[in-house]
Write an enzyme that holds these catalytic residues in place. Structure first.
Site, PDB file in Angstrom:
ATOM      1  CD  GLU A 140      -6.224  -5.047 -16.826  1.00 18.47           C
ATOM      2  OE1 GLU A 140      -6.523  -4.030 -17.047  1.00 18.47           O
ATOM      3  OE2 GLU A 140      -5.634  -5.116 -15.864  1.00 18.47           O
TER       4      GLU A 140
ATOM      5  NE  ARG B 167      -4.137   0.349   2.464  1.00 18.55           N
ATOM      6  CZ  ARG B 167      -4.863   0.240   2.331  1.00 18.55           C
ATOM      7  NH1 ARG B 167      -5.157  -0.445   1.856  1.00 18.55           N
ATOM      8  NH2 ARG B 167      -5.410   1.393   1.996  1.00 18.55           N
TER       9      ARG B 167
END
Ligand code: AGP
Length: 622
Positions: free
Chosen positions: A495, A27
């Protein structure tokens, strides 16, 4: 986007915090720190710049820090450069040296989010004699809590509530007060945080993987709520200081799913988990070969009257929306708009009354997507969330949630959540098509059968992954890559291109094959790698002719198609085949080689595949 972990119980806190932080390192990862309390002694704060291992080495994996109550943080810098001084925890007093060492402060805390009005608050605190040692917004909020704590009589609930009323922005706050040993205090607004309990132990974390090994019994703390954590117990309060009752929820994720289990990287592990993610997502909602329409929160009449569907997401979640648009419009004949959440939220939203807004998010915490959802709800439009993380903000606020069953996704680059989101989009499309009578019962059952067959076909592609590795090894020095395709193939190119740039740092672009001539073709020169995705029979010749155009300008061509389309070999230099499926679902197969290409290129360049530079897994700030 930072990671937070807290623990209070009967065991030593520091090793648990470091272990939890290691699960959250994806994170944010420019610095890390912990604050540990040993009984009523003041908190001991230790911080370090760089990866978590620096902190772990400094504290002998937490063994040099004694105490059973503590908070920890990994930082992704927003305010103030990455440095030891700016690293969390922050303290309300005058920190010694660079921010480490014993502190006599009343309040010590960590924070995830952004305090928008911190400059104005800092001015106020300076006038009251506070001194600042860091450039962070967090230090301001910690000192503000201290200010109210002293002003209003040593009451943490009151001090935190007063602070929450004064600050603007988003936060998950985790605090310890010197005069309240053995307690952790938390508060949140628009930033994720969960609280876990086990026998005589209480945990808090910004994300599930941090505590999954210790407990699956969790409380979801709501927006603008406060909680007091003591060993094995949690008390919740609202902004008025009144106690709130909450029920425990159970997380179904398996603790092993957040471990590497022999893989070198989470991304490769998660690529291999895609067949399971698809099967689990299908199994959760398909019973006796059929989907129950109520999983989407709509009645048959409402589906028949739908005038428009607006799909909103960011990054890969947005890309799955682009695939769904092609599938839904073709099958159910409902107009679909696909919107980037960061754009949509600041535009005039023209949402017809009989419409549906579908927000797509793995984390369920992406700030822009969450805000787009809120705005759609404010306009009285029905909302459906396709979300992977149970109990996340988006899941809790949408009118209806469709949970993808991908399990915890750790690598920053999404793979299995993307695949599960595609399945959600297909199910939505074929169910709506059946209800609206645009496909027959027979076609419906046939398509359902195709969905169940996808996992085995993905396994087959993965069996041959070394071939992709070999090809990528030859392309290790590539500078620019272009992905081209039409229709669903174009959607999957978006993608493939994102995967390549985010983890291998190679410039890449996805283009609708027919658009190349309108400008981009000037970038093609000798040796430029162009990857053509060609799985749609009716568009095959069109895309092949666009590929020939770039080939004649020097491009080196890779073709990605389904078995049977062998004519492609007349045009391209290298071909990758994927098994055949219903053409609406080819994205689920063609994306696999593209994920592998991004992965192998990143590895061949010696990059950090799971934690690419400058990126974080959950983008909880706009
Ligand atoms: C994809 O590999 C990215 N990491 C990113 O684009 C991601 O899909 C995006 O940030 C959205 O996240 P969400 O699904 O958690 O909302």
């Amino acid at each position: 986007m930072c990671g937070i972990v807290g623990f209070v119980g009967n065991r030593q806190a520091a090793p648990i915090l470091l272990d939890g932080l290691s699960k959250l390192e994806y994170r944010g990862y420019d610095s890390a720190g912990v604050a540990i309390r040993n009984g009523s002694e003041p908190a001991k704060v230790v911080k370090s710049q760089g990866r978590l291992r620096v902190l772990a080495e400094k504290t002998d994996n937490g063994r040099t820090l004694l105490g059973t109550c503590g908070i920890g943080h990994t930082r992704w810098a927003t305010h103030g450069e990455p440095s030891k001084k700016n690293a969390h925890p922050h303290v309300s007093g005058n920190c010694t040296g660079s921010g480490s060492g014993d502190v006599e402060s009343e309040v010590v805390g960590v924070h995830n989010g952004i305090i928008e009005n911190y400059k104005e608050l800092k001015e106020k605190l300076l006038k009251h004699g506070y001194q600042f040692y860091s450039q962070t917004d967090t230090e301001t909020v910690i000192k503000l809590v201290d200010y109210y704590f002293k002003k209003y009589g040593d009451d943490p609930v009151n001090a935190i509530a007063k602070t929450m009323v004064r600050v603007r922005g988003s936060y998950a706050l985790c605090l310890m007060f010197k005069s309240h040993p053995g307690e952790i205090w938390v508060a949140r607004k628009d930033s994720p945080m969960i609280i876990g309990v086990a026998d005589g132990e209480t945990y808090v974390a910004s994300d599930v993987p941090a505590i999954l090994e210790y407990t699956r019994q969790v409380y979801y703390i709501g927006n603008l709520e406060i909680a007091r954590l003591v060993p094995g117990e949690v008390t919740f309060f609202n902004l008025d200081g009144d106690e709130i009752r909450k029920e425990l929820s159970e997380i179904s994720w398996d603790a092993n799913s957040a471990q590497l289990e022999g893989y070198e990287h989470f991304m490769m592990k998660e690529i291999h988990e895609q067949p399971k993610a698809i099967t689990d997502t299908l199994s959760a909602v398909v019973k006796d070969g059929r989907i129950d329409l109520s999983v989407f929160g709509l009645t048959e009449e409402e589906v028949q009257n739908l005038s428009q569907i607006t799909i909103v997401g960011c990054g890969s979640a947005y890309h799955t929306g682009v695939v769904t648009q092609y599938v839904m419009e073709d099958l159910a004949k409902i107009p679909v708009r696909v919107e980037l959440a960061s754009e949509f939220r600041y535009r005039t939203m023209l949402l017809p009354p009989n419409s549906l807004v579908v927000v797509v998010s793995q984390s369920g915490e992406t700030a822009d997507t969450l805000e787009a959802l809120r705005q759609a709800k404010e306009k009285g439009i029905r909302t459906l969330a396709i979300v992977n993380v149970m109990g996340s903000s988006i899941a809790r606020e949408a009118d209806k949630v469709f949970y993808t069953m991908a399990g915890p996704e750790i690598a920053v680059a999404t793979t299995k959540a993307y695949s599960a989101q595609l399945i959600a989009g297909y199910l939505l499309s074929i169910e709506f098509a059946l209800v609206r009578g645009t496909i027959s019962e027979e076609k419906y059952l046939e398509m359902m059968g195709e969905l169940w067959a996808l996992p085995a076909k993905i396994e087959k592609i993965l069996e041959d992954k070394e071939r992709i590795q070999w090809f990528v090894a030859k392309q290790a020095n590539v500078q620019d890559v272009f992905f081209i395709g039409r229709g669903i193939d174009y959607a999957v190119c978006l993608e493939g291109s994102l995967k390549m740039k985010e983890i291998s740092y190679v410039h890449s672009e996805a283009y609708a094959a027919g658009e190349l001539k309108h400008g981009t073709m000037s970038l093609i020169e000798d040796g430029t790698l162009v990857i053509g995705v060609v799985t749609q029979k009716d568009l095959f010749d069109k895309t092949i002719s666009n590929m020939s155009e770039v080939k004649s300008r020097g491009a080196y061509l890779m073709g990605l198609t389904t078995y049977g389309h062998y004519a492609i070999e007349d045009t391209v230099h290298f071909t990758v085949y994927v098994p055949k499926t219903d053409e609406h679902f080819t994205a689920s197969l063609s994306v696999i080689p593209l994920q592998l290409m991004g992965y192998y290129l990143s590895v061949s360049r010696g990059l950090d595949v799971d934690k690419p530079r400058n990126l974080a897994k959950s983008v909880t700030v706009e």
